[in-house]
Design a protein around this motif. Structure first.
Motif, PDB file in Angstrom:
ATOM      1  N   THR A  43       0.836  -1.204   0.000  1.00 16.54           N
ATOM      2  CA  THR A  43       0.000   0.000   0.000  1.00 16.54           C
ATOM      3  C   THR A  43       0.864   1.244   0.000  1.00 16.54           C
ATOM      4  O   THR A  43       1.999   1.245   0.494  1.00 16.54           O
ATOM      5  CB  THR A  43      -0.926   0.037   1.227  1.00 16.54           C
ATOM      6  N   LYS A  44       0.310   2.301  -0.549  1.00 17.24           N
ATOM      7  CA  LYS A  44       0.960   3.619  -0.513  1.00 17.24           C
ATOM      8  C   LYS A  44      -0.075   4.612  -0.001  1.00 17.24           C
ATOM      9  O   LYS A  44      -1.196   4.681  -0.512  1.00 17.24           O
ATOM     10  CB  LYS A  44       1.466   4.029  -1.887  1.00 17.24           C
ATOM     11  N   PHE A  45       0.302   5.373   1.012  1.00 23.17           N
ATOM     12  CA  PHE A  45      -0.586   6.364   1.602  1.00 23.17           C
ATOM     13  C   PHE A  45      -0.081   7.767   1.290  1.00 23.17           C
ATOM     14  O   PHE A  45       1.130   8.022   1.343  1.00 23.17           O
ATOM     15  CB  PHE A  45      -0.651   6.204   3.125  1.00 23.17           C
ATOM     16  N   ASN A  46      -0.999   8.669   0.974  1.00 24.23           N
ATOM     17  CA  ASN A  46      -0.666  10.097   0.979  1.00 24.23           C
ATOM     18  C   ASN A  46      -0.663  10.564   2.424  1.00 24.23           C
ATOM     19  O   ASN A  46      -1.569  10.225   3.192  1.00 24.23           O
ATOM     20  CB  ASN A  46      -1.688  10.900   0.177  1.00 24.23           C
ATOM     21  N   ALA A  47       0.334  11.342   2.798  1.00 23.14           N
ATOM     22  CA  ALA A  47       0.441  11.839   4.168  1.00 23.14           C
ATOM     23  C   ALA A  47       0.444  13.362   4.145  1.00 23.14           C
ATOM     24  O   ALA A  47       1.350  13.976   3.582  1.00 23.14           O
ATOM     25  CB  ALA A  47       1.710  11.313   4.836  1.00 23.14           C
ATOM     26  N   LYS A  48      -0.571  13.957   4.746  1.00 21.60           N
ATOM     27  CA  LYS A  48      -0.683  15.416   4.806  1.00 21.60           C
ATOM     28  C   LYS A  48      -0.290  15.880   6.205  1.00 21.60           C
ATOM     29  O   LYS A  48      -0.919  15.510   7.196  1.00 21.60           O
ATOM     30  CB  LYS A  48      -2.101  15.858   4.477  1.00 21.60           C
ATOM     31  N   VAL A  49       0.744  16.704   6.258  1.00 20.99           N
ATOM     32  CA  VAL A  49       1.272  17.187   7.535  1.00 20.99           C
ATOM     33  C   VAL A  49       0.612  18.521   7.880  1.00 20.99           C
ATOM     34  O   VAL A  49       0.444  19.386   7.014  1.00 20.99           O
ATOM     35  CB  VAL A  49       2.805  17.360   7.470  1.00 20.99           C
ATOM     36  N   SER A  50       0.231  18.682   9.139  1.00 17.54           N
ATOM     37  CA  SER A  50      -0.371  19.944   9.589  1.00 17.54           C
ATOM     38  C   SER A  50       0.151  20.293  10.974  1.00 17.54           C
ATOM     39  O   SER A  50       0.693  19.445  11.689  1.00 17.54           O
ATOM     40  CB  SER A  50      -1.902  19.836   9.620  1.00 17.54           C
TER      41      SER A  50
ATOM     42  N   LEU B 222       2.239  18.671  16.028  1.00 18.05           N
ATOM     43  CA  LEU B 222       2.388  18.281  14.634  1.00 18.05           C
ATOM     44  C   LEU B 222       1.546  17.029  14.402  1.00 18.05           C
ATOM     45  O   LEU B 222       1.670  16.045  15.125  1.00 18.05           O
ATOM     46  CB  LEU B 222       3.855  18.003  14.320  1.00 18.05           C
ATOM     47  N   ALA B 223       0.680  17.048  13.401  1.00 19.20           N
ATOM     48  CA  ALA B 223      -0.209  15.919  13.126  1.00 19.20           C
ATOM     49  C   ALA B 223      -0.083  15.504  11.661  1.00 19.20           C
ATOM     50  O   ALA B 223       0.360  16.276  10.808  1.00 19.20           O
ATOM     51  CB  ALA B 223      -1.658  16.280  13.453  1.00 19.20           C
ATOM     52  N   VAL B 224      -0.485  14.253  11.382  1.00 14.38           N
ATOM     53  CA  VAL B 224      -0.436  13.708  10.026  1.00 14.38           C
ATOM     54  C   VAL B 224      -1.785  13.074   9.716  1.00 14.38           C
ATOM     55  O   VAL B 224      -2.348  12.346  10.545  1.00 14.38           O
ATOM     56  CB  VAL B 224       0.686  12.657   9.877  1.00 14.38           C
ATOM     57  N   HIS B 225      -2.305  13.358   8.524  1.00 16.22           N
ATOM     58  CA  HIS B 225      -3.555  12.734   8.057  1.00 16.22           C
ATOM     59  C   HIS B 225      -3.225  11.871   6.848  1.00 16.22           C
ATOM     60  O   HIS B 225      -2.597  12.328   5.886  1.00 16.22           O
ATOM     61  CB  HIS B 225      -4.580  13.805   7.675  1.00 16.22           C
ATOM     62  N   ALA B 226      -3.645  10.595   6.898  1.00 18.72           N
ATOM     63  CA  ALA B 226      -3.311   9.645   5.836  1.00 18.72           C
ATOM     64  C   ALA B 226      -4.526   9.339   4.968  1.00 18.72           C
ATOM     65  O   ALA B 226      -5.662   9.260   5.460  1.00 18.72           O
ATOM     66  CB  ALA B 226      -2.780   8.352   6.454  1.00 18.72           C
ATOM     67  N   ASP B 227      -4.273   9.162   3.665  1.00 20.65           N
ATOM     68  CA  ASP B 227      -5.291   8.717   2.704  1.00 20.65           C
ATOM     69  C   ASP B 227      -4.692   7.595   1.872  1.00 20.65           C
ATOM     70  O   ASP B 227      -3.543   7.696   1.413  1.00 20.65           O
ATOM     71  CB  ASP B 227      -5.731   9.866   1.785  1.00 20.65           C
ATOM     72  N   LEU B 228      -5.456   6.546   1.675  1.00 21.02           N
ATOM     73  CA  LEU B 228      -4.974   5.414   0.878  1.00 21.02           C
ATOM     74  C   LEU B 228      -4.894   5.817  -0.597  1.00 21.02           C
ATOM     75  O   LEU B 228      -5.875   6.274  -1.188  1.00 21.02           O
ATOM     76  CB  LEU B 228      -5.907   4.216   1.050  1.00 21.02           C
ATOM     77  N   ARG B 229      -3.725   5.616  -1.164  1.00 24.36           N
ATOM     78  CA  ARG B 229      -3.511   6.026  -2.556  1.00 24.36           C
ATOM     79  C   ARG B 229      -3.436   4.820  -3.495  1.00 24.36           C
ATOM     80  O   ARG B 229      -4.097   4.793  -4.527  1.00 24.36           O
ATOM     81  CB  ARG B 229      -2.207   6.833  -2.653  1.00 24.36           C
ATOM     82  N   ARG B 230      -2.636   3.831  -3.149  1.00 24.67           N
ATOM     83  CA  ARG B 230      -2.500   2.640  -3.987  1.00 24.67           C
ATOM     84  C   ARG B 230      -2.630   1.395  -3.117  1.00 24.67           C
ATOM     85  O   ARG B 230      -2.281   1.405  -1.943  1.00 24.67           O
ATOM     86  CB  ARG B 230      -1.146   2.623  -4.699  1.00 24.67           C
ATOM     87  N   PHE B 231      -3.122   0.334  -3.746  1.00 27.31           N
ATOM     88  CA  PHE B 231      -3.325  -0.914  -3.018  1.00 27.31           C
ATOM     89  C   PHE B 231      -3.113  -2.079  -3.983  1.00 27.31           C
ATOM     90  O   PHE B 231      -3.623  -2.073  -5.112  1.00 27.31           O
ATOM     91  CB  PHE B 231      -4.742  -0.954  -2.438  1.00 27.31           C
ATOM     92  N   LYS B 232      -2.363  -3.081  -3.515  1.00 23.13           N
ATOM     93  CA  LYS B 232      -2.102  -4.253  -4.353  1.00 23.13           C
ATOM     94  C   LYS B 232      -1.902  -5.463  -3.461  1.00 23.13           C
ATOM     95  O   LYS B 232      -1.243  -5.375  -2.424  1.00 23.13           O
ATOM     96  CB  LYS B 232      -0.858  -4.014  -5.220  1.00 23.13           C
ATOM     97  N   ILE B 233      -2.494  -6.596  -3.845  1.00 22.38           N
ATOM     98  CA  ILE B 233      -2.239  -7.848  -3.138  1.00 22.38           C
ATOM     99  C   ILE B 233      -1.797  -8.904  -4.133  1.00 22.38           C
ATOM    100  O   ILE B 233      -2.219  -8.888  -5.307  1.00 22.38           O
ATOM    101  CB  ILE B 233      -3.475  -8.353  -2.371  1.00 22.38           C
TER     102      ILE B 233
END
Length: 487
Positions: free
Chosen positions: A380-387, A393-404
């Motif tokens: 998996t690859k997650f987008n990580a948005k730093v704020s 300091l916080a991080v918000h993750a969104d799933l970008r790619r997925f493979k099994i």
């Protein structure tokens, strides 16, 4: 080659090797903070108030004596007003900070008891010190614990002149005595100002700096090391501090990640403060969580959607029938186990995190040991948005790619294709919210209590992130110090 020439060559090689090892051992910073001269402009007013309060607490001794036919006693000397409006706070390159006061004034009051011949007179006197000049330089260093500290203070104080106005019946008669008394008081004040500022800086301000976290727990699993790796770098425009910026597993302090990331660079001065974080900062956090063993999840019962359970039953129906038909109605579970520390990638387009995990499909017959139906690798690859909010300091993750894909055969990988979409949905609906609920708590950055970031702007660079912000004081400097000092 002569023996002396050989010895010289060996010595030269030894020196080159020693110098090379010293440079190789230099530790890169995982976290950097820059305070600019714009930040000092805001801090100047707070510093001025703090200095005025410190000087107002100066105590003056009782003065007794005889001058001609006068016998006098001066008591209750108090500073009633300070006007340090002509002040400046600026950086001193390679040293620290300068607080400079020029052509300011101090107002005092004191009680007189004077005997002149047979006349006895008492009353209050107001005096004013003018041309008050104070030059104070604070030397900033890294102490043995890796904390920012005021190492010493150089102070020079001078009062150019002082005047006193006597009131009462003999006011004019006392005029000549006033110059004598004010000369003595001016001398004492000159001697009192610098020790008061020494104590304020070396005791009170240092006690506040000691409250800034160096090594602190983030949660029950990991901590963070914000120790300075070298002395602060001071230029005419900024104070730059290089921190280790490394997370660690609380149960295995010595098991840490080696910093081989690009060192962050701060090149701007437009905002009051800048925070720069390298990939190592985030990687060490995930490495520590990985070592703490929390990147594991068992999705079972109510955690698993009915649609996903039905799809698993359909996919593995044949496998179950071949293994043991009695298992056909047994509950299913998915065991997710991250098998390597996640890796951060920061580019100008943003930040991503790569995670690889082993996913096992298990069937759970009641009262019996779990039976493994399949083992697959999930990438998996997650987008990580730093704020940044306040000091956290916080991080918000969104799933970008997925493979099994199957760990056993290419044929089974083809059979897993129908699971791709539902497993991705399961991650988005179940796992990602858990991750974000955890990361939104954030981690505190090394700023004193009462000082916060506002108006933040996040910039992504190749290998690091820079957050530029302005400062907001939720407390005054006096309150910040008083809340943390017991001295």
């Amino acid at each position: 080659m002569s023996l002396s020439s050989m010895s010289s060559c060996l010595l030269l090689l030894l020196l080159v090797s020693l110098v090379s090892s010293m440079f190789a051992a230099a530790e890169p910073a995982g976290c950097k903070i820059r305070i600019t001269d714009r930040g000092l402009d805001m801090l100047k007013l707070e510093t001025q108030k703090f200095v005025e309060e410190e000087l107002s607490n100066i105590t003056m001794p009782e003065m007794k004596g005889r001058e001609g036919r006068f016998q006098y006693t001066i008591t209750d000397v108090k500073i009633t007003e300070l006007n340090l409006t002509h002040s400046d706070l600026r950086f001193v390159p390679e040293v620290g900070l300068l607080f400079d006061v020029q052509n300011s004034s101090i107002t005092l009051s004191f009680h007189r008891q004077i005997l002149y011949w047979f006349f006895y007179d008492t009353g209050n006197i107001n005096a004013s010190a003018e041309g008050v000049n104070i030059n104070t330089v604070l030397n900033l260093i890294r102490d043995d614990q890796g904390r920012l500290k005021i190492n010493n203070i150089t102070c020079d104080a001078k009062i150019n002149k002082m005047r006193a106005k006597f009131s009462g019946t003999l006011g004019r008669v006392y005029d000549f005595l006033a110059s004598f008394l004010t000369t003595g008081m001016r001398f004492i004040l000159n001697q009192k100002i610098c020790p008061a500022l020494d104590h304020a800086a070396l005791v009170h301000v240092n006690s506040m700096l000691e409250t800034i976290p160096v090594k602190t727990d983030v949660d029950q699993f990991i901590g963070i090391d914000y120790s300075l790796i070298d002395d602060p770098v001071v230029t005419s425009r900024s104070l730059d501090m290089n921190f280790r910026g490394m997370f660690f597993d609380l149960s295995h302090h010595g098991d840490t990640l080696v910093n081989s990331a690009v060192e962050p660079v701060i090149s701007s001065y437009d905002r009051m403060v800048y925070l720069a974080l390298s990939e190592f900062f985030f990687d060490s956090a995930m490495f520590s969580y990985y070592r703490a063993g929390i990147f594991q999840m068992n999705i079972i019962n109510e955690k698993m959607s009915k649609d996903l359970e039905m799809l698993l039953r359909t996919t593995y129906f044949g496998t179950i029938m071949m293994m043991n038909p009695a298992l056909v109605d047994a509950p299913f579970s998915l065991q997710l186990d991250v098998n390597a520390p996640p890796k951060t990638h920061i580019k100008t387009s943003g930040a991503t995190v790569d995670v690889t995990a082993v996913v096992k499909v298990m069937v759970l017959p009641p009262g019996q040991a779990a039976v493994q139906l399949s083992s697959m690798t999930m990438q998996t690859k997650f987008n990580a948005k730093v704020s940044m909010k306040g000091k956290r300091l916080a991080v918000h993750a969104d799933l970008r790619r997925f493979k099994i894909f199957s760990n056993q055969s290419a044929l089974e990988s083809l059979a897993l294709i129908p699971l791709q979409a539902p497993l991705k949905t399961m991650l988005q609906m179940s796992v990602v919210p858990l991750i974000n609920n955890w990361t939104k708590r954030g981690v505190q950055i090394p700023l004193a209590d009462g000082m916060d970031f506002i108006e933040e702007v996040v910039e992504y660079h190749n290998g690091f992130i820079v957050i530029g912000a302005n400062l907001h004081f939720s407390k005054g400097l006096r309150e910040m110090i008083s809340g943390n000092s017991t001295v």
